[in-house]
Design an enzyme around this catalytic site. Structure first.
Site, PDB file in Angstrom:
ATOM      1  N   SER A 141     -74.323 -35.313-106.791  1.00 18.88           N
ATOM      2  CA  SER A 141     -73.184 -35.163-107.715  1.00 18.88           C
ATOM      3  C   SER A 141     -73.074 -33.695-108.080  1.00 18.88           C
ATOM      4  O   SER A 141     -74.083 -32.967-108.072  1.00 18.88           O
ATOM      5  CB  SER A 141     -73.437 -35.980-108.991  1.00 18.88           C
ATOM      6  OG  SER A 141     -72.561 -35.563-110.029  1.00 18.88           O
ATOM      7  N   TYR A 154     -79.273 -38.765-115.834  1.00 19.90           N
ATOM      8  CA  TYR A 154     -78.386 -38.905-114.669  1.00 19.90           C
ATOM      9  C   TYR A 154     -78.302 -37.575-113.917  1.00 19.90           C
ATOM     10  O   TYR A 154     -78.478 -37.528-112.694  1.00 19.90           O
ATOM     11  CB  TYR A 154     -76.983 -39.366-115.100  1.00 19.90           C
ATOM     12  CG  TYR A 154     -76.040 -39.502-113.919  1.00 19.90           C
ATOM     13  CD1 TYR A 154     -76.123 -40.596-113.063  1.00 19.90           C
ATOM     14  CD2 TYR A 154     -75.087 -38.525-113.643  1.00 19.90           C
ATOM     15  CE1 TYR A 154     -75.275 -40.712-111.968  1.00 19.90           C
ATOM     16  CE2 TYR A 154     -74.235 -38.636-112.554  1.00 19.90           C
ATOM     17  CZ  TYR A 154     -74.332 -39.737-111.714  1.00 19.90           C
ATOM     18  OH  TYR A 154     -73.501 -39.843-110.618  1.00 19.90           O
TER      19      TYR A 154
HETATM   20  N1  LIG Z   1     -67.740 -41.885-109.358  1.00 14.79           N
HETATM   21  C1  LIG Z   1     -68.121 -40.665-109.675  1.00 14.79           C
HETATM   22  O1  LIG Z   1     -67.495 -39.965-110.486  1.00 14.79           O
HETATM   23  C2  LIG Z   1     -69.337 -40.083-108.986  1.00 14.79           C
HETATM   24  C3  LIG Z   1     -69.497 -38.684-109.032  1.00 14.79           C
HETATM   25  C4  LIG Z   1     -70.617 -38.133-108.428  1.00 14.79           C
HETATM   26  C5  LIG Z   1     -71.539 -38.956-107.781  1.00 14.79           C
HETATM   27  N2  LIG Z   1     -71.346 -40.306-107.754  1.00 14.79           N
HETATM   28  C6  LIG Z   1     -72.363 -41.133-107.090  1.00 14.79           C
HETATM   29  O2  LIG Z   1     -71.734 -41.926-106.119  1.00 14.79           O
HETATM   30  C7  LIG Z   1     -72.552 -43.062-105.843  1.00 14.79           C
HETATM   31  C8  LIG Z   1     -71.667 -44.303-105.756  1.00 14.79           C
HETATM   32  O3  LIG Z   1     -71.113 -44.537-107.033  1.00 14.79           O
HETATM   33  P1  LIG Z   1     -69.604 -45.035-107.260  1.00 14.79           P
HETATM   34  O4  LIG Z   1     -68.924 -43.994-108.043  1.00 14.79           O
HETATM   35  O5  LIG Z   1     -69.022 -45.500-106.000  1.00 14.79           O
HETATM   36  O6  LIG Z   1     -69.889 -46.231-108.287  1.00 14.79           O
HETATM   37  P2  LIG Z   1     -69.711 -47.811-108.195  1.00 14.79           P
HETATM   38  O7  LIG Z   1     -68.327 -48.173-107.786  1.00 14.79           O
HETATM   39  O8  LIG Z   1     -70.244 -48.319-109.485  1.00 14.79           O
HETATM   40  O9  LIG Z   1     -70.678 -48.214-106.996  1.00 14.79           O
HETATM   41  C9  LIG Z   1     -72.061 -48.308-107.148  1.00 14.79           C
HETATM   42  C10 LIG Z   1     -72.585 -49.159-106.003  1.00 14.79           C
HETATM   43  O10 LIG Z   1     -74.003 -49.262-106.148  1.00 14.79           O
HETATM   44  C11 LIG Z   1     -74.350 -50.647-106.127  1.00 14.79           C
HETATM   45  N3  LIG Z   1     -75.497 -50.892-106.978  1.00 14.79           N
HETATM   46  C12 LIG Z   1     -75.578 -50.722-108.314  1.00 14.79           C
HETATM   47  N4  LIG Z   1     -76.785 -51.113-108.751  1.00 14.79           N
HETATM   48  C13 LIG Z   1     -77.470 -51.540-107.649  1.00 14.79           C
HETATM   49  C14 LIG Z   1     -78.763 -52.097-107.450  1.00 14.79           C
HETATM   50  N5  LIG Z   1     -79.609 -52.290-108.482  1.00 14.79           N
HETATM   51  N6  LIG Z   1     -79.139 -52.427-106.201  1.00 14.79           N
HETATM   52  C15 LIG Z   1     -78.280 -52.267-105.161  1.00 14.79           C
HETATM   53  N7  LIG Z   1     -77.059 -51.744-105.291  1.00 14.79           N
HETATM   54  C16 LIG Z   1     -76.648 -51.394-106.534  1.00 14.79           C
HETATM   55  C17 LIG Z   1     -73.106 -51.365-106.651  1.00 14.79           C
HETATM   56  O11 LIG Z   1     -73.020 -52.704-106.160  1.00 14.79           O
HETATM   57  P3  LIG Z   1     -73.573 -54.049-106.874  1.00 14.79           P
HETATM   58  O12 LIG Z   1     -73.146 -54.013-108.304  1.00 14.79           O
HETATM   59  O13 LIG Z   1     -72.934 -55.112-106.042  1.00 14.79           O
HETATM   60  O14 LIG Z   1     -75.056 -54.013-106.694  1.00 14.79           O
HETATM   61  C18 LIG Z   1     -72.011 -50.556-106.006  1.00 14.79           C
HETATM   62  O15 LIG Z   1     -71.806 -50.988-104.691  1.00 14.79           O
HETATM   63  C19 LIG Z   1     -73.618 -43.099-106.944  1.00 14.79           C
HETATM   64  O16 LIG Z   1     -74.826 -42.621-106.419  1.00 14.79           O
HETATM   65  C20 LIG Z   1     -73.066 -42.136-107.980  1.00 14.79           C
HETATM   66  O17 LIG Z   1     -74.090 -41.549-108.740  1.00 14.79           O
HETATM   67  C21 LIG Z   1     -70.256 -40.879-108.341  1.00 14.79           C
END
Ligand SMILES: NC(=O)c1ccc[n+]([C@@H]2O[C@H](COP(=O)([O-])OP(=O)(O)OC[C@H]3O[C@@H](n4cnc5c(N)ncnc54)[C@H](OP(=O)(O)O)[C@@H]3O)[C@@H](O)[C@H]2O)c1
Length: 268
Positions: A141, A154
């Site tokens: 991130s 985080y």
């Molecule tokens: N969105 C942003 O602004 C942003 C910015 C920078 C970095 N990121 C990073 O991008 C990555 C993806 O996040 P996203 O934004 O796409 O969020 P998201 O839509 O909440 O997706 C998170 C994913 O992780 C899975 N997950 C959560 N807890 C889990 C567990 N205990 N075991 C297995 N899978 C799990 C969720 O699926 P289930 O609930 O089905 O398990 C979901 O598929 C993360 O690493 C986040 O830190 C996001």
């Protein structure tokens, strides 16, 4: 189906960034192994991608904070030579100060954002270096570079992912394995709501939609980048920061303390 680029293991594939990567990787010719907890959502996504691309898509429902589930996925990744790409993406956010931190919650965050990422990266490193090819993408991130503006645990977890990627690249580049760290800025996904944060409190010009974010990250992969920051207008800004860091290196470990620490101080 023929002409497969091998199997891409995508963690966090049930929503947000992981779900869009799954779509794009299938369209690029990868078969998929989709991992997250929500089997129903994974199956729905798998069905759609199979119908649209004809690729083979397998689903493995797993909670990556569970030692047993993590061990099973890690074993599969270590042993299955058909896997050629790992998208280490599953992660969760946190909204709170350290002094009042919910430590049970931060433990789960560390289990997912750090421990699971580490175990899977190790398995991918072993698998890919043995066959001298493969691609390891770690989703960090921009908060790895801007820890002042969000929750400490985080931001620190994402700094870990960035540094892990830099060292992995040093370890693996001679073995023909590609490593990329992706540093998204704020991206419109469920992670915000899950962490109890209203993403709409930020100016809309700060928030990227998930499709252009993932497409930019894949363009960065195609460009051969080790670190991709999809929003950063001038890539040279990252190169300059990294060059300044590397310029410290000859002086970071020396036999004597720096002169400013060896002056005699008068004590009252
Ligand atoms: N969105 C942003 O602004 C942003 C910015 C920078 C970095 N990121 C990073 O991008 C990555 C993806 O996040 P996203 O934004 O796409 O969020 P998201 O839509 O909440 O997706 C998170 C994913 O992780 C899975 N997950 C959560 N807890 C889990 C567990 N205990 N075991 C297995 N899978 C799990 C969720 O699926 P289930 O609930 O089905 O398990 C979901 O598929 C993360 O690493 C986040 O830190 C996001």
């Amino acid at each position: 189906m023929s002409n497969s680029k091998g199997t891409a293991l995508v963690t966090g594939a049930s929503s947000g960034i992981g779900a869009v990567y799954a779509d794009r990787l299938a369209k690029r010719g990868y078969d998929l192994l989709l991992v997250a907890r929500d089997a129903q959502r994974l199956n729905a996504l798998a069905g759609r991608i199979k119908a649209e691309t004809g690729r083979s898509v397998e689903v493995a429902a797993a909670d990556l904070t569970s030692k047993t589930d993590l061990a099973a996925i890690t074993k599969r990744l270590r042993e299955d030579k058909a896997i050629t790409l790992l998208l280490n993406n599953a992660g969760m956010g946190y909204n709170g100060a350290m002094a009042s931190a919910d430590l049970a919650f931060t433990d789960r965050l560390i289990d997912l954002n750090i421990t699971a990422v580490t175990h899977l990266a190790s398995a991918a490193a072993a698998n890919f270096s043995a066959k001298k090819s493969g691609t390891l993408i770690n989703v960090s991130s921009v908060l790895a570079l801007a820890p002042e503006i969000a929750s400490a645990v985080y931001c620190a977890s994402k700094a870990y992912v960035l540094n892990l990627s830099l060292t992995l690249n040093t370890e693996l580049s001679d073995a023909g394995v590609r490593v990329q760290a992706v540093l998204p800025g704020a991206t419109r996904t469920e992670i915000w709501e899950r962490a109890g944060i209203d993403v709409n409190k930020y100016p809309p010009e700060m928030i990227m939609d998930v499709e252009p974010m993932v497409d930019a990250a894949l363009a960065g992969l195609d460009l051969g980048e080790l670190v991709t920051i999809p929003a950063l207008p001038n890539g040279k800004d990252w190169d300059d920061l990294n060059a300044a860091r590397l310029a410290l290196r000859p002086n970071l470990s020396l036999s004597k303390p720096a002169p400013r620490y060896t002056k005699t101080h008068a004590h009252a």
